[in-house]
Design a protein around this motif. Structure first.
Motif, mmCIF file in Angstrom:
data_model
loop_
_atom_site.group_PDB
_atom_site.id
_atom_site.type_symbol
_atom_site.label_atom_id
_atom_site.label_comp_id
_atom_site.label_asym_id
_atom_site.label_seq_id
_atom_site.Cartn_x
_atom_site.Cartn_y
_atom_site.Cartn_z
ATOM 1 N N GLN A 1 -7.231 5.252 -4.390
ATOM 2 C CA GLN A 1 -7.687 4.142 -3.548
ATOM 3 C C GLN A 1 -8.581 3.199 -4.318
ATOM 4 O O GLN A 1 -8.489 1.985 -4.186
ATOM 5 N N LYS B 1 -2.692 4.565 2.979
ATOM 6 C CA LYS B 1 -2.748 4.243 4.400
ATOM 7 C C LYS B 1 -3.176 5.431 5.250
ATOM 8 O O LYS B 1 -3.677 5.266 6.346
ATOM 9 N N ARG C 1 -7.661 -0.820 -4.612
ATOM 10 C CA ARG C 1 -8.442 -1.773 -3.817
ATOM 11 C C ARG C 1 -9.329 -2.552 -4.774
ATOM 12 O O ARG C 1 -10.295 -2.023 -5.296
ATOM 13 N N LYS D 1 0.859 -1.188 0.000
ATOM 14 C CA LYS D 1 0.000 0.000 0.000
ATOM 15 C C LYS D 1 0.890 1.232 0.000
ATOM 16 O O LYS D 1 1.873 1.280 0.732
#
Lengths: 132, 350
Positions: B129, B99, B133, B94
């Motif tokens: 993101q 984060k 993801r 990541k």
């Protein structure tokens, strides 16, 4: 360590029915029917002026948005269900409506002929002189 | 089964020597291999972390496939990627952006004429993101080095992102392209100068003569002093041999001189030869001439002509410099971007 599933090999819809149980496959077809109470979907594809059906078990991918008439890509394992024949238990079911089916078929054939070509070369290389 | 699939199966003793790996262009590329081949390629015994596909040294790959397995940790994602030929684990670290915790008080306090950098940055972070993801069934592109950890091969992603492919155009293009890459590059054996570095085994004879000149001269690049008739003691009993050697040496030096590879800075009793492109002072002198004259109005636009440079360097540095030697120097300087050619015989420096 992680448990990876086996690779889902591309199969054309009319080949699915001749597969053994427990094979990982990916194939495609037009959604013609969805029965949510039974978690069952049916995909259809035309080949050589014949309609071929692929039965899909959708329990693992529910809920999903069924669009009747749209193209779907399914990825999962084959199962032999009584009275129905080969069913694909879907791990992935994606709507890919608008996909160029003819081109996708060509890509699948292209990849297969590449592997066939390579394997025959290796057989030649390991058994030189055979068949000459 | 492993044997029939094993395009990558290779006797470890056949591994090409590591000194040659860098010459293979596949080595420095992200190889677009089928996952099946990435899982099966042989790991190097010389250097773990390097693998061989059909004798091509490979350490980083580029794959596109469906996510069929995922696990999230604090610092990384683990995605199982299936390209239809195999499934491989991809370790995706990541990034800091991913984060960082969202601070809800930060946004919306300032308005810069309709453009709010804080809000834009937040949108950018959200977009990133979304791309990092992934869920099962989504398409991912992963590039990075191949690692074997706990007997399992995986890709340490240096880049990874979700690919939006609603009508499978990207997947189809990839499926069509990869077999072509195999046919044109990966399945072709890499050969050095068409001589093959494996069979027959690599040796100096396979190198073209021209580069041999350079290789032999470079290890002792400074000066070579010709010792007439005194090569090695004990050989004096063989004057004939010596005379021939000396003659041969003369001829070789003449050839090298004609090509400009070596030159004599001063014509004197001592026959001292200098390797042209290793003569730092000469390189500086040529560069200075061009730089100074490029400033003059006469040369500013078109640059200095080779013959003009030649006569200037002869006056300033060495009367013996040949045109061939100067041309080699110019080529070297141009390769280093010290000078720029404006035509095939004009140069400028800035």
């Amino acid at each position: 360590m992680s448990m990876l599933p086996p690779a889902a090999v591309f199969r054309l819809p009319w080949e699915v029915n001749s597969l053994k149980e427990g094979e990982s496959v990916r194939t495609f077809g037009r959604l013609v029917c969805y029965q949510p109470d039974e978690s069952r979907a049916t995909l259809s594809a035309q080949h050589a002026s014949k309609e071929h059906l692929v039965f899909v078990h959708t329990q693992f991918v529910e809920p999903f948005n069924p669009i009747i008439g749209a193209q779907y890509l399914v990825l999962g394992e084959t199962e032999n269900s009584e009275g129905v024949g080969v069913t694909v238990r879907a791990r992935v079911l994606n709507c890919v409506d608008g996909v160029n089916i003819a081109l996708l078929q060509r890509a699948v054939t292209e990849q297969r002929s590449f592997f066939a070509e390579r394997e025959s070369k290796q057989v030649e290389a390991t058994h030189p002189g055979d068949g000459t | 089964n492993a044997v029939s699939d094993g395009a990558a199966a290779m006797d470890p003793a056949e591994e090409p020597p590591s000194i040659l790996w860098g010459l293979d262009p596949v080595f420095s590329a992200f190889a677009r291999l089928f996952v099946r081949d990435i899982l099966q390629m042989t790991e190097s015994i010389q250097i773990p972390g390097i693998y061989f596909y059909n004798f091509h040294p490979i350490y980083k790959v580029d794959v596109l496939g469906t996510v069929v397995y995922k696990r999230e940790r604090d610092d990384f994602f683990c995605y199982g990627v299936d390209d239809g030929t195999g499934v491989i684990n991809c370790l995706c670290w990541k990034s800091k952006l991913l984060k960082e915790e969202e601070d809800p008080n930060k946004c919306g306090d300032a308005d810069f004429g309709g453009f709010n950098p804080v809000a834009e940055l937040r949108k950018l972070r959200e977009a990133q993101q979304r791309r990092c993801r992934l869920d099962i069934g989504e398409l991912i592109r992963v590039r990075g080095p191949v690692k074997t950890s706990r007997q399992q091969r995986e890709i340490m992603a240096s880049t990874f992102y979700k690919v939006d492919d609603p009508v499978m155009a990207v997947q189809i293009a990839w499926m069509m392209e990869v077999p072509q890459l195999y046919r044109q590059f990966y399945d072709k054996r890499f050969e050095l100068n068409a001589a093959g570095y494996r069979n027959p085994p690599f040796n100096a004879d396979n190198l073209p003569v021209r580069s041999l000149n350079k290789i032999h001269l470079k290890p002792k690049p400074t000066d070579y002093k010709e010792k007439q008739n005194s090569s090695v003691e004990g050989e004096a009993e063989r004057p004939f041999c010596n005379a021939r050697l000396s003659q041969l040496l003369k001829e070789v030096l003449q050839v090298l001189q004609n090509e400009g590879v070596v030159y004599r800075k001063v014509k004197s009793q001592d026959e001292v030869y200098t390797v042209t492109t290793q003569d730092k002072d000469l390189l500086i002198a040529v560069k200075d001439v061009i730089r100074e004259d490029s400033k003059r109005e006469k040369y500013a636009e078109k640059g200095c002509h080779v013959l003009h440079i030649l006569s200037a360097v002869r006056q300033r540095y060495s009367l013996n410099l040949s045109k061939a030697a100067l041309e080699l120097v110019l080529k070297t300087l141009e390769c280093d971007s010290d000078i720029v050619s404006t035509s095939d015989s004009h140069y400028v420096a800035f």
